[in-house]
Design a protein around this motif. Structure first.
Motif, PDB file in Angstrom:
ATOM      1  N   GLN A  63     -11.742 -20.126  15.343  1.00 41.49           N
ATOM      2  CA  GLN A  63     -11.112 -21.325  15.896  1.00 41.49           C
ATOM      3  C   GLN A  63      -9.637 -21.069  16.189  1.00 41.49           C
ATOM      4  OE1 GLN A  63     -12.638 -24.355  16.763  1.00 41.49           O
ATOM      5  NE2 GLN A  63     -10.658 -24.479  17.815  1.00 41.49           N
ATOM      6  N   VAL A  64      -8.975 -20.319  15.307  1.00 42.83           N
ATOM      7  CA  VAL A  64      -7.579 -19.965  15.547  1.00 42.83           C
ATOM      8  C   VAL A  64      -7.448 -19.163  16.842  1.00 42.83           C
ATOM      9  CG1 VAL A  64      -5.594 -18.676  14.681  1.00 42.83           C
ATOM     10  CG2 VAL A  64      -6.980 -20.022  13.093  1.00 42.83           C
ATOM     11  N   ALA A  65      -8.367 -18.207  17.039  1.00 42.86           N
ATOM     12  CA  ALA A  65      -8.339 -17.389  18.255  1.00 42.86           C
ATOM     13  C   ALA A  65      -8.513 -18.258  19.493  1.00 42.86           C
ATOM     14  CB  ALA A  65      -9.429 -16.322  18.199  1.00 42.86           C
ATOM     15  N   ALA A  66      -9.457 -19.181  19.422  1.00 42.06           N
ATOM     16  CA  ALA A  66      -9.703 -20.069  20.561  1.00 42.06           C
ATOM     17  C   ALA A  66      -8.474 -20.933  20.854  1.00 42.06           C
ATOM     18  CB  ALA A  66     -10.917 -20.945  20.297  1.00 42.06           C
ATOM     19  N   ASP A  67      -7.819 -21.418  19.797  1.00 46.46           N
ATOM     20  CA  ASP A  67      -6.624 -22.246  19.978  1.00 46.46           C
ATOM     21  C   ASP A  67      -5.480 -21.442  20.580  1.00 46.46           C
ATOM     22  OD1 ASP A  67      -8.018 -24.361  18.928  1.00 46.46           O
ATOM     23  OD2 ASP A  67      -7.158 -24.190  16.914  1.00 46.46           O
ATOM     24  N   ILE A  68      -5.328 -20.191  20.132  1.00 45.14           N
ATOM     25  CA  ILE A  68      -4.282 -19.324  20.685  1.00 45.14           C
ATOM     26  C   ILE A  68      -4.531 -19.081  22.165  1.00 45.14           C
ATOM     27  CG2 ILE A  68      -3.432 -16.932  20.693  1.00 45.14           C
ATOM     28  CD1 ILE A  68      -3.633 -16.969  17.642  1.00 45.14           C
ATOM     29  N   ARG A  69      -5.790 -18.817  22.519  1.00 44.05           N
ATOM     30  CA  ARG A  69      -6.119 -18.523  23.909  1.00 44.05           C
ATOM     31  C   ARG A  69      -5.932 -19.750  24.818  1.00 44.05           C
ATOM     32  NH1 ARG A  69      -4.608 -14.322  24.364  1.00 44.05           N
ATOM     33  NH2 ARG A  69      -5.726 -12.367  24.189  1.00 44.05           N
ATOM     34  N   ARG A  70      -6.069 -20.932  24.271  1.00 46.49           N
ATOM     35  CA  ARG A  70      -5.824 -22.121  25.082  1.00 46.49           C
ATOM     36  C   ARG A  70      -4.341 -22.246  25.454  1.00 46.49           C
ATOM     37  NH1 ARG A  70     -10.258 -24.626  22.353  1.00 46.49           N
ATOM     38  NH2 ARG A  70      -8.984 -25.136  20.518  1.00 46.49           N
ATOM     39  N   ILE A  71      -3.493 -21.704  24.594  1.00 47.28           N
ATOM     40  CA  ILE A  71      -2.053 -21.764  24.845  1.00 47.28           C
ATOM     41  C   ILE A  71      -1.586 -20.562  25.656  1.00 47.28           C
ATOM     42  CG2 ILE A  71       0.216 -21.737  23.727  1.00 47.28           C
ATOM     43  CD1 ILE A  71      -1.076 -23.246  21.394  1.00 47.28           C
ATOM     44  N   SER A  72      -2.101 -19.390  25.325  1.00 51.28           N
ATOM     45  CA  SER A  72      -1.703 -18.162  26.027  1.00 51.28           C
ATOM     46  C   SER A  72      -2.928 -17.314  26.311  1.00 51.28           C
ATOM     47  CB  SER A  72      -0.707 -17.354  25.188  1.00 51.28           C
ATOM     48  OG  SER A  72      -0.451 -16.112  25.792  1.00 51.28           O
ATOM     49  N   SER A  73      -3.136 -16.999  27.580  1.00 51.13           N
ATOM     50  CA  SER A  73      -4.267 -16.150  27.971  1.00 51.13           C
ATOM     51  C   SER A  73      -3.887 -14.682  28.020  1.00 51.13           C
ATOM     52  CB  SER A  73      -4.789 -16.580  29.352  1.00 51.13           C
ATOM     53  OG  SER A  73      -3.785 -16.396  30.341  1.00 51.13           O
ATOM     54  N   ILE A  74      -2.605 -14.369  27.783  1.00 54.12           N
ATOM     55  CA  ILE A  74      -2.155 -12.992  27.987  1.00 54.12           C
ATOM     56  C   ILE A  74      -1.632 -12.308  26.723  1.00 54.12           C
ATOM     57  CG2 ILE A  74      -1.619 -13.378  30.424  1.00 54.12           C
ATOM     58  CD1 ILE A  74       1.328 -13.613  29.638  1.00 54.12           C
ATOM     59  N   VAL A  75      -1.289 -13.057  25.674  1.00 54.21           N
ATOM     60  CA  VAL A  75      -0.758 -12.388  24.475  1.00 54.21           C
ATOM     61  C   VAL A  75      -1.831 -11.463  23.911  1.00 54.21           C
ATOM     62  CG1 VAL A  75      -1.448 -14.306  22.947  1.00 54.21           C
ATOM     63  CG2 VAL A  75       0.332 -12.710  22.227  1.00 54.21           C
ATOM     64  N   PRO A  76      -1.511 -10.178  23.699  1.00 53.56           N
ATOM     65  CA  PRO A  76      -2.496  -9.237  23.154  1.00 53.56           C
ATOM     66  C   PRO A  76      -2.975  -9.670  21.769  1.00 53.56           C
ATOM     67  CG  PRO A  76      -0.670  -8.055  24.163  1.00 53.56           C
ATOM     68  CD  PRO A  76      -0.265  -9.498  24.097  1.00 53.56           C
ATOM     69  N   LEU A  77      -4.303  -9.647  21.588  1.00 47.75           N
ATOM     70  CA  LEU A  77      -4.911 -10.164  20.357  1.00 47.75           C
ATOM     71  C   LEU A  77      -5.922  -9.159  19.811  1.00 47.75           C
ATOM     72  CD1 LEU A  77      -5.528 -12.466  18.330  1.00 47.75           C
ATOM     73  CD2 LEU A  77      -7.096 -13.406  20.038  1.00 47.75           C
ATOM     74  N   ILE A  78      -5.685  -8.705  18.586  1.00 51.40           N
ATOM     75  CA  ILE A  78      -6.599  -7.791  17.904  1.00 51.40           C
ATOM     76  C   ILE A  78      -7.204  -8.516  16.711  1.00 51.40           C
ATOM     77  CG2 ILE A  78      -6.859  -5.609  16.657  1.00 51.40           C
ATOM     78  CD1 ILE A  78      -4.493  -4.520  18.200  1.00 51.40           C
ATOM     79  N   MET A  79      -8.525  -8.552  16.647  1.00 54.93           N
ATOM     80  CA  MET A  79      -9.208  -9.205  15.526  1.00 54.93           C
ATOM     81  C   MET A  79      -9.469  -8.205  14.402  1.00 54.93           C
ATOM     82  SD  MET A  79     -11.888 -11.925  17.142  1.00 54.93           S
ATOM     83  CE  MET A  79     -11.268 -13.460  17.838  1.00 54.93           C
ATOM     84  N   LEU A  80      -9.233  -8.642  13.175  1.00 52.66           N
ATOM     85  CA  LEU A  80      -9.482  -7.854  11.970  1.00 52.66           C
ATOM     86  C   LEU A  80     -10.522  -8.584  11.142  1.00 52.66           C
ATOM     87  CD1 LEU A  80      -5.731  -7.334  10.967  1.00 52.66           C
ATOM     88  CD2 LEU A  80      -7.107  -5.851  12.430  1.00 52.66           C
ATOM     89  N   THR A  81     -11.601  -7.924  10.794  1.00 57.70           N
ATOM     90  CA  THR A  81     -12.640  -8.638  10.063  1.00 57.70           C
ATOM     91  C   THR A  81     -13.563  -7.702   9.314  1.00 57.70           C
ATOM     92  OG1 THR A  81     -14.467 -10.205  10.267  1.00 57.70           O
ATOM     93  CG2 THR A  81     -14.153  -8.673  12.080  1.00 57.70           C
ATOM     94  N   ALA A  82     -14.130  -8.226   8.231  1.00 58.70           N
ATOM     95  CA  ALA A  82     -15.164  -7.498   7.509  1.00 58.70           C
ATOM     96  C   ALA A  82     -16.518  -7.724   8.142  1.00 58.70           C
ATOM     97  CB  ALA A  82     -15.179  -7.935   6.043  1.00 58.70           C
ATOM     98  N   ARG A  83     -16.616  -8.704   9.052  1.00 57.66           N
ATOM     99  CA  ARG A  83     -17.880  -8.954   9.740  1.00 57.66           C
ATOM    100  C   ARG A  83     -18.194  -7.784  10.663  1.00 57.66           C
ATOM    101  NH1 ARG A  83     -16.659 -15.152  11.840  1.00 57.66           N
ATOM    102  NH2 ARG A  83     -16.015 -15.997   9.829  1.00 57.66           N
ATOM    103  N   ASP A  84     -19.410  -7.298  10.608  1.00 62.66           N
ATOM    104  CA  ASP A  84     -19.747  -6.089  11.352  1.00 62.66           C
ATOM    105  C   ASP A  84     -20.946  -6.276  12.265  1.00 62.66           C
ATOM    106  OD1 ASP A  84     -19.313  -3.460  12.083  1.00 62.66           O
ATOM    107  OD2 ASP A  84     -20.630  -2.648  10.536  1.00 62.66           O
ATOM    108  N   SER A  85     -21.426  -7.506  12.421  1.00 62.64           N
ATOM    109  CA  SER A  85     -22.600  -7.713  13.261  1.00 62.64           C
ATOM    110  C   SER A  85     -22.191  -7.793  14.723  1.00 62.64           C
ATOM    111  CB  SER A  85     -23.326  -8.999  12.863  1.00 62.64           C
ATOM    112  OG  SER A  85     -22.567 -10.127  13.238  1.00 62.64           O
ATOM    113  N   GLU A  86     -23.117  -7.413  15.594  1.00 64.38           N
ATOM    114  CA  GLU A  86     -22.827  -7.433  17.028  1.00 64.38           C
ATOM    115  C   GLU A  86     -22.551  -8.847  17.505  1.00 64.38           C
ATOM    116  OE1 GLU A  86     -24.789  -6.068  21.320  1.00 64.38           O
ATOM    117  OE2 GLU A  86     -25.960  -5.963  19.481  1.00 64.38           O
ATOM    118  N   SER A  87     -23.250  -9.841  16.951  1.00 64.88           N
ATOM    119  CA  SER A  87     -23.059 -11.218  17.402  1.00 64.88           C
ATOM    120  C   SER A  87     -21.652 -11.700  17.099  1.00 64.88           C
ATOM    121  CB  SER A  87     -24.087 -12.141  16.737  1.00 64.88           C
ATOM    122  OG  SER A  87     -23.950 -12.120  15.327  1.00 64.88           O
ATOM    123  N   ASP A  88     -21.108 -11.358  15.915  1.00 64.06           N
ATOM    124  CA  ASP A  88     -19.736 -11.728  15.582  1.00 64.06           C
ATOM    125  C   ASP A  88     -18.753 -11.050  16.510  1.00 64.06           C
ATOM    126  OD1 ASP A  88     -20.096 -13.518  13.461  1.00 64.06           O
ATOM    127  OD2 ASP A  88     -20.363 -11.901  12.028  1.00 64.06           O
TER     128      ASP A  88
END
Length: 238
Positions: A63-88
């Motif tokens: 949800q944070v990522a979606a909110d950031i993208r609504r404000i800025s479509s260009i700021v570089p964004l790297i996700m960090l997560t323990a989730r490893d499934s393709e769907s995530d």
């Protein structure tokens, strides 16, 4: 550069702070989703790269990522997560992440990813600024045209909408050399601008989302070459 790292694990933040200092980068940490949005929204244009953990307290990272993208479509964004499934991974990239790093990760590798993402972003801006004004669509094939300055894409005369920055760069790389086969590791180097670290699923996830958006306007033009990689080919695609 100025980094906003959104991560609830204080040990990880302390570790990365040492590496940020070594690079002489400015940085701030947010330890939950609510604090992250408060810091980002205070001045969205001051951040050069966002590092975002998906498993956050108070507000989910997706949800944070979606909110950031609504404000800025260009700021570089790297996700960090323990989730490893393709769907995530597909979901995160679909929201607009430019890269995806699975924990546990090497700090040196993450620093390389940040540098590559920022370098790629700067190079794209330079290329766009030098595009000839009298040639709006600088990549054209039989049924496809792309304006890299305005970031407009058309297939069969219909606009391809809602491409994320990385999806656009991936499509540009493939379409600029129609029918040429690119391996996944080549695409990682050309689009993400870093050496292969075993993250070929990043390419596959982006290709999957990109195909969905292209299929909304016409026949599929990104073909899988089994055992090798991908190519763009719109010949005969009526």
């Amino acid at each position: 550069m100025k980094i906003l790292m959104i991560e609830d694990n204080h040990s990880v933040c302390e570790m990365m702070a040492m590496f940020f200092k070594k690079e002489n980068w400015q940085y701030e940490f947010a330890y939950d989703g609510v604090e992250a949005e408060e810091k980002f929204n205070a001045d969205p244009h001051e951040w050069d790269v966002i590092l975002l953990d998906l498993n956050l307290p108070k507000k989910d990272g997706m949800q944070v990522a979606a909110d950031i993208r609504r404000i800025s479509s260009i700021v570089p964004l790297i996700m960090l997560t323990a989730r490893d499934s393709e769907s995530d991974q597909v979901l995160g990239l679909g929201i607009g992440a430019d890269d995806y790093v699975t924990k546990p990760f090497s700090p040196i590798t993450l620093i390389a990813r940040i540098k590559a993402l920022k370098r790629r972003s700067q190079l794209g801006a330079i290329q766009e600024s030098h595009q000839a004004a009298n040639d709006r669509f600088d990549i054209k094939t039989k049924h496809f045209k792309m304006d890299t300055k305005t970031r407009e894409v058309y297939m069969h005369g219909k606009a391809v909408k809602d491409l994320t920055p990385k999806e656009f760069d991936l499509l540009k790389t493939l379409a600029s050399k129609p029918r040429q086969v690119f391996t996944r590791s080549q695409l990682l180097q050309l689009v993400w601008d870093y050496e292969y670290y075993g993250d070929e699923r990043t390419v596959d996830a982006h290709i999957k989302k990109l195909r969905q958006k292209l299929e909304a306007v016409g026949p599929q033009v990104i073909q899988t070459v089994w055992g090798v990689g991908y190519k763009f080919d719109d010949e005969g695609k009526e």
